[in-house]
Design a protein around this motif. Sequence first.
Motif, PDB file in Angstrom:
ATOM      1  N   ALA A  61      -7.044  -4.479   6.952  1.00 38.96           N
ATOM      2  CA  ALA A  61      -7.460  -3.077   6.974  1.00 38.96           C
ATOM      3  C   ALA A  61      -6.234  -2.180   6.872  1.00 38.96           C
ATOM      4  N   ILE A  62      -6.470  -0.969   6.369  1.00 43.51           N
ATOM      5  CA  ILE A  62      -5.422   0.049   6.238  1.00 43.51           C
ATOM      6  C   ILE A  62      -5.807   1.232   7.111  1.00 43.51           C
ATOM      7  N   TYR A  63      -4.853   1.721   7.894  1.00 44.08           N
ATOM      8  CA  TYR A  63      -5.065   2.912   8.725  1.00 44.08           C
ATOM      9  C   TYR A  63      -4.257   4.055   8.130  1.00 44.08           C
ATOM     10  N   VAL A  64      -4.926   5.186   7.919  1.00 39.87           N
ATOM     11  CA  VAL A  64      -4.324   6.296   7.190  1.00 39.87           C
ATOM     12  C   VAL A  64      -4.443   7.564   8.026  1.00 39.87           C
ATOM     13  N   LEU A  76       0.964   5.555   6.903  1.00 45.07           N
ATOM     14  CA  LEU A  76       0.076   4.402   6.787  1.00 45.07           C
ATOM     15  C   LEU A  76       0.460   3.356   7.809  1.00 45.07           C
ATOM     16  N   SER A  77      -0.500   2.500   8.129  1.00 45.58           N
ATOM     17  CA  SER A  77      -0.230   1.304   8.920  1.00 45.58           C
ATOM     18  C   SER A  77      -1.165   0.219   8.429  1.00 45.58           C
ATOM     19  N   LEU A  78      -0.627  -0.990   8.282  1.00 43.49           N
ATOM     20  CA  LEU A  78      -1.396  -2.110   7.755  1.00 43.49           C
ATOM     21  C   LEU A  78      -1.666  -3.110   8.874  1.00 43.49           C
ATOM     22  N   LEU A 128     -10.563  -3.873   3.905  1.00 40.46           N
ATOM     23  CA  LEU A 128     -10.352  -4.457   2.583  1.00 40.46           C
ATOM     24  C   LEU A 128     -11.296  -5.614   2.287  1.00 40.46           C
ATOM     25  N   PHE A 129     -11.754  -6.306   3.348  1.00 42.39           N
ATOM     26  CA  PHE A 129     -12.589  -7.495   3.141  1.00 42.39           C
ATOM     27  C   PHE A 129     -13.864  -7.387   3.973  1.00 42.39           C
ATOM     28  N   VAL A 185       0.862  -1.180   0.000  1.00 43.62           N
ATOM     29  CA  VAL A 185       0.000   0.000   0.000  1.00 43.62           C
ATOM     30  C   VAL A 185       0.894   1.224   0.000  1.00 43.62           C
ATOM     31  N   SER A 186       0.661   2.117  -0.929  1.00 46.58           N
ATOM     32  CA  SER A 186       1.457   3.334  -1.050  1.00 46.58           C
ATOM     33  C   SER A 186       0.570   4.554  -0.896  1.00 46.58           C
TER      34      SER A 186
END
Length: 440
Positions: free
Chosen positions: A234-237, A226-228, A249-250, A195-196
Amino acid sequence: MLTESYFVSVSGPPLANNTAIAKDAGIYEHTLHPSHSTASTFKKSTAPRNCLAVSDTHVFAAQDEKSTVHVYSRAKGNQEASVTFSERIRSVALLDDVLFLGSQEGRLIAWEVCTGRQVTTPACHVQAVTCIAATPYYIVTGSDDSNIHVWSIPRLLELNSTIEHEPQETLSNHRAAITCLVLGQSVNPDTNICVSGSKDKSCIVWNYQLGTALRTLLFPSFPLCLSLDPCARAIYVSADDGSLYVVELFAEKALLGPQSTEESSTAVQVSSAFSAAPQEAGPASCMALSYDGTILISGHPQGQILRWDLGSRADSTELTNLNTSVTNIVFVSPFPSPRLTKPVMVIKPFLGSRTYNFTSQLDSDMMEEDGRFSRMIKSNGLTNDLLEQAILAFQAPTEDSIGDQELRKENEELWEVINEQRTLQKKTLQRYLEAKSLNP
């Protein structure tokens, strides 16, 4: 009791006169569980964003606007070495005993801390390498030139000096500088993701081994960090306007995988933030997830370190205030991987070729009276049991891999079908001949 700790780096002058803060401290080790406390500090360091890496034995901190990396010994609690490179360092990442560094000139540098060997790539980025993420097999670099390069680590560390160092893939969908990168830890080429985040106000989820974009996420302001989730769910932004977003994501409406009903080229507008950083703290410039993914720790320009409980999604709790800008947060796994050796001191990097010496400390007793290592030391040449194993290995039939076994099974099934068809054909032909003989 199980403890979990994390390292924090700061940069910049103190924001206020505060005698409770350790003087000249640039890196802090904090214990998160069972209760929050400061375990140790390391002095004389100003590490900017993406310039802190931590191993079981050392802390590596690239210095702001300099070509110097400070190396600290965790056991001794002091600075062990100061290593100078030929270019200013903008980002670092650690993988086992290899430190990867991104330079201002767009190069990727690999430094083997147990041997001193240094590998430098050509300037494949035309601007500074601002962020690096690593897995056991791949290293991914992001740059101010808006491009992302994927490198094969075995090829990058190849001992053949004539090999050309080029990225395996180039991901070029962004239209502005890359601000952050995170990688999932899966080794399956179909499920590993990268993830970028970019100043073009977007995040892109990639299958980085195949070089394909899986989904584009659009935000009201550009992502800072970011943190995955540990399971890549899930992605934390953290965005420039102070908002904190979580992207599942799901979820019920999946963005990835076979349950996704939309084309991967369809961009997703993310506008609903689950929370926001306090105005007096400023937007989170760095953040990291705990080992189990239930707690998010964020660092802020005004010195605050905040804790977010992701299960309850309650407001943040301030853990401490370091009175200067927080630039990096790195968690240390409470379950470190077992290793046979550990570097007790780093070997400074060198250019060119020289004797390849590996300097490390054995992490267990190898000199047991009847152990394998002891027998090999005392014997002349190869030991008898080693020779016997080698001879048996040559004599034994090679074991089929899982793929070969599946192919063999398919072939056997196909031969069964062919043999049934042949039997049926013979019976049909026999009946035809019998009927023809009865009716000449």
